[in-house]
Design a protein around this motif. Sequence first.
Motif, PDB file in Angstrom:
ATOM      1  N   UNK A  53      -7.068  12.165   8.001  1.00 27.57           N
ATOM      2  CA  UNK A  53      -8.652  12.091   8.260  1.00 27.57           C
ATOM      3  C   UNK A  53      -8.892  10.578   7.538  1.00 27.57           C
ATOM      4  N   UNK A  54     -10.485  10.668   7.617  1.00 23.13           N
ATOM      5  CA  UNK A  54     -11.096   9.350   7.367  1.00 23.13           C
ATOM      6  C   UNK A  54     -11.051   9.090   5.985  1.00 23.13           C
ATOM      7  N   UNK A  55     -10.736   9.904   5.025  1.00 23.72           N
ATOM      8  CA  UNK A  55     -10.787   9.650   3.749  1.00 23.72           C
ATOM      9  C   UNK A  55      -9.243   8.971   3.238  1.00 23.72           C
ATOM     10  N   UNK A  56      -8.318   9.573   3.889  1.00 22.24           N
ATOM     11  CA  UNK A  56      -6.869   8.995   4.038  1.00 22.24           C
ATOM     12  C   UNK A  56      -7.058   7.376   4.251  1.00 22.24           C
ATOM     13  N   UNK A  57      -7.835   6.951   5.272  1.00 21.29           N
ATOM     14  CA  UNK A  57      -7.824   5.722   5.790  1.00 21.29           C
ATOM     15  C   UNK A  57      -8.620   4.860   4.707  1.00 21.29           C
ATOM     16  N   UNK A  58      -9.721   5.350   4.041  1.00 22.60           N
ATOM     17  CA  UNK A  58     -10.308   4.842   3.027  1.00 22.60           C
ATOM     18  C   UNK A  58      -9.429   4.504   1.874  1.00 22.60           C
ATOM     19  N   UNK A  59      -8.656   5.368   1.396  1.00 20.35           N
ATOM     20  CA  UNK A  59      -7.687   5.349   0.332  1.00 20.35           C
ATOM     21  C   UNK A  59      -6.813   4.232   0.583  1.00 20.35           C
ATOM     22  N   UNK A  60      -6.263   4.316   1.815  1.00 13.95           N
ATOM     23  CA  UNK A  60      -4.978   3.234   2.212  1.00 13.95           C
ATOM     24  C   UNK A  60      -5.673   1.680   2.216  1.00 13.95           C
ATOM     25  N   UNK A  61      -7.126   1.669   2.534  1.00 17.53           N
ATOM     26  CA  UNK A  61      -7.635   0.359   2.798  1.00 17.53           C
ATOM     27  C   UNK A  61      -7.871  -0.366   1.276  1.00 17.53           C
ATOM     28  N   UNK A  62      -8.512   0.698   0.371  1.00 24.27           N
ATOM     29  CA  UNK A  62      -8.803   0.241  -0.971  1.00 24.27           C
ATOM     30  C   UNK A  62     -10.026  -0.400  -1.056  1.00 24.27           C
ATOM     31  N   UNK A  63     -10.885  -0.294  -0.080  1.00 25.30           N
ATOM     32  CA  UNK A  63     -12.138  -1.283  -0.076  1.00 25.30           C
ATOM     33  C   UNK A  63     -13.291  -0.536  -0.839  1.00 25.30           C
ATOM     34  N   UNK A  64     -13.063   0.658  -1.222  1.00 25.67           N
ATOM     35  CA  UNK A  64     -14.106   1.503  -2.095  1.00 25.67           C
ATOM     36  C   UNK A  64     -13.748   1.226  -3.675  1.00 25.67           C
ATOM     37  N   UNK A  65     -12.709   1.073  -3.685  1.00 23.81           N
ATOM     38  CA  UNK A  65     -12.235   0.735  -5.375  1.00 23.81           C
ATOM     39  C   UNK A  65     -12.703  -0.848  -5.328  1.00 23.81           C
ATOM     40  N   UNK A  66     -12.419  -1.605  -4.661  1.00 27.08           N
ATOM     41  CA  UNK A  66     -12.907  -3.049  -4.942  1.00 27.08           C
ATOM     42  C   UNK A  66     -14.582  -3.075  -5.063  1.00 27.08           C
ATOM     43  N   UNK A  67     -15.248  -2.381  -4.392  1.00 24.35           N
ATOM     44  CA  UNK A  67     -16.696  -2.354  -4.394  1.00 24.35           C
ATOM     45  C   UNK A  67     -17.119  -1.663  -5.777  1.00 24.35           C
ATOM     46  N   UNK A  68     -16.507  -0.490  -6.033  1.00 16.78           N
ATOM     47  CA  UNK A  68     -16.819   0.414  -7.430  1.00 16.78           C
ATOM     48  C   UNK A  68     -16.670  -0.593  -8.551  1.00 16.78           C
ATOM     49  N   UNK A  69     -15.449  -1.131  -8.498  1.00 18.36           N
ATOM     50  CA  UNK A  69     -15.026  -2.076  -9.678  1.00 18.36           C
ATOM     51  C   UNK A  69     -15.986  -2.947  -9.981  1.00 18.36           C
ATOM     52  N   UNK A  70     -16.856  -3.446  -9.191  1.00 13.63           N
ATOM     53  CA  UNK A  70     -18.260  -4.298  -9.398  1.00 13.63           C
ATOM     54  C   UNK A  70     -19.020  -3.620 -10.689  1.00 13.63           C
ATOM     55  N   UNK A  71     -19.115  -2.347 -10.440  1.00 16.86           N
ATOM     56  CA  UNK A  71     -19.936  -1.619 -11.351  1.00 16.86           C
ATOM     57  C   UNK A  71     -19.156  -0.814 -12.578  1.00 16.86           C
ATOM     58  N   UNK A  72     -18.003  -1.262 -12.710  1.00 17.69           N
ATOM     59  CA  UNK A  72     -17.223  -0.864 -13.819  1.00 17.69           C
ATOM     60  C   UNK A  72     -16.592   0.621 -13.639  1.00 17.69           C
ATOM     61  N   UNK A  73     -16.592   1.029 -12.314  1.00 16.06           N
ATOM     62  CA  UNK A  73     -16.173   2.379 -11.900  1.00 16.06           C
ATOM     63  C   UNK A  73     -14.712   2.406 -11.282  1.00 16.06           C
ATOM     64  N   UNK A  74     -14.036   3.399 -11.887  1.00 18.92           N
ATOM     65  CA  UNK A  74     -12.677   3.398 -11.279  1.00 18.92           C
ATOM     66  C   UNK A  74     -12.667   4.567 -10.414  1.00 18.92           C
ATOM     67  N   UNK A  75     -11.530   4.665  -9.424  1.00 18.25           N
ATOM     68  CA  UNK A  75     -11.488   5.898  -8.365  1.00 18.25           C
ATOM     69  C   UNK A  75     -10.410   6.589  -8.714  1.00 18.25           C
ATOM     70  N   UNK A  76     -10.338   7.688  -8.787  1.00 14.31           N
ATOM     71  CA  UNK A  76      -9.140   8.723  -8.834  1.00 14.31           C
ATOM     72  C   UNK A  76      -8.724   9.388  -7.742  1.00 14.31           C
ATOM     73  N   UNK A  77      -7.930   9.328  -6.946  1.00 17.02           N
ATOM     74  CA  UNK A  77      -7.499  10.038  -5.787  1.00 17.02           C
ATOM     75  C   UNK A  77      -6.806  11.452  -5.883  1.00 17.02           C
ATOM     76  N   UNK A  78      -7.044  12.630  -5.378  1.00 19.51           N
ATOM     77  CA  UNK A  78      -6.231  13.842  -5.601  1.00 19.51           C
ATOM     78  C   UNK A  78      -6.185  14.402  -4.330  1.00 19.51           C
ATOM     79  N   UNK A  79      -4.747  14.605  -3.809  1.00 19.65           N
ATOM     80  CA  UNK A  79      -4.538  15.032  -2.510  1.00 19.65           C
ATOM     81  C   UNK A  79      -4.674  16.728  -2.654  1.00 19.65           C
ATOM     82  N   UNK A  80      -5.292  17.322  -1.910  1.00 19.12           N
ATOM     83  CA  UNK A  80      -5.389  18.748  -1.483  1.00 19.12           C
ATOM     84  C   UNK A  80      -4.657  19.403  -0.359  1.00 19.12           C
TER      85      UNK A  80
END
Length: 339
Positions: A53-80
């Motif tokens: 699905x789409x979130x799998x693509x988002x995780x693979x590309x890593x763009x969200x992590x880069x953007x949130x890092x600017x706010x000092x926020x880390x991203x943790x992914x958990x597969x269900x």
Amino acid sequence: MTSFQPLSLRRRLLLGALVVATGLSYGLLAKPAQAQSQTVNPKQLRIGYQKYGTLTLLKARGTLEKRLAQQGITVKWTEFPAGPQLLEGLNVGAIDFGTVGEAPPIFAQAAGAQLAYIGNEPPAPTSEAIVVPKTSTLKSVADLRGKRVALNKGSNVHYLLVRQLEKAGIPWSEIQPVYLPPADARAAFERGAVDAWVIWDPFLAAAEKQLDARVLADGRTADGKNLVSNHQFYLASRPYANARPDVVNVILDELAQLGQWAEKNPKDATQFLAKETGLDPSVLDLAVSRFSYGAKPVTASVLAEQQRIADAFVTLKLIPKPIKVADAAWQPPAATAQR
């Protein structure tokens, strides 16, 4: 390769969805008080995702992590393993955000889960279908009268079958539903133990590519209009969405940008998914061609569609009581966002 390689994995993952859909494990979901008492970590976003699905693509590309890092926020992914378990994790505070199909949030809301509809992808009515063997004499949905039809109980395709039968003028009581998770349904389909199978991508694409299955009907009408929408929904725990609407909006924006990229680069999207999932690229090519991209906030019309599904599930006694889907819609607080 002649078999759908990840079936054993998908079977294990989707069995949990069947359990929840039949109401056997709602006790774990019915914990609204616990969800309401969650504390929000302003420096971490915990995302629940599934294998495809789409979130799998988002995780693979890593763009969200880069953007949130600017706010000092880390991203943790958990597969269900499936949507119901993901929503359970959302409700008990294990994750903050995730994506599921149309049916799981209806079951979760009926069980008291404190979730919030954040956004959805556009309709993908061709990503699920009723299929029959290539040599079947069945030519239309009307021919399903008296036939054995395999499906995953309480799933999106359950609603697809209900709507297609209604349109064909066939009462539900005049078919023989066979409730099976996808792996077992495929096996029954292959050996001729059922006459038809109602299924979604990527299982649908695998059946077409590997078994020469023929589509009897999908989510459209004969004139090409949508009979069902088959939306993909993004949901958040209500405590997180209320505390961090700014982050929620960043996620939606990243998903919208991802959709634009994937539509322009379907081959690249397939390669990302193949690497992440291990699925046959030829199967993914077909599945991706039917995927819908373009995440947007949930509108009143989309919630109304969800309400129709919920009402149908009440009629079929799949959920224990009527619900008002709009009660789970998210309204960003005016001035409570953390910065």
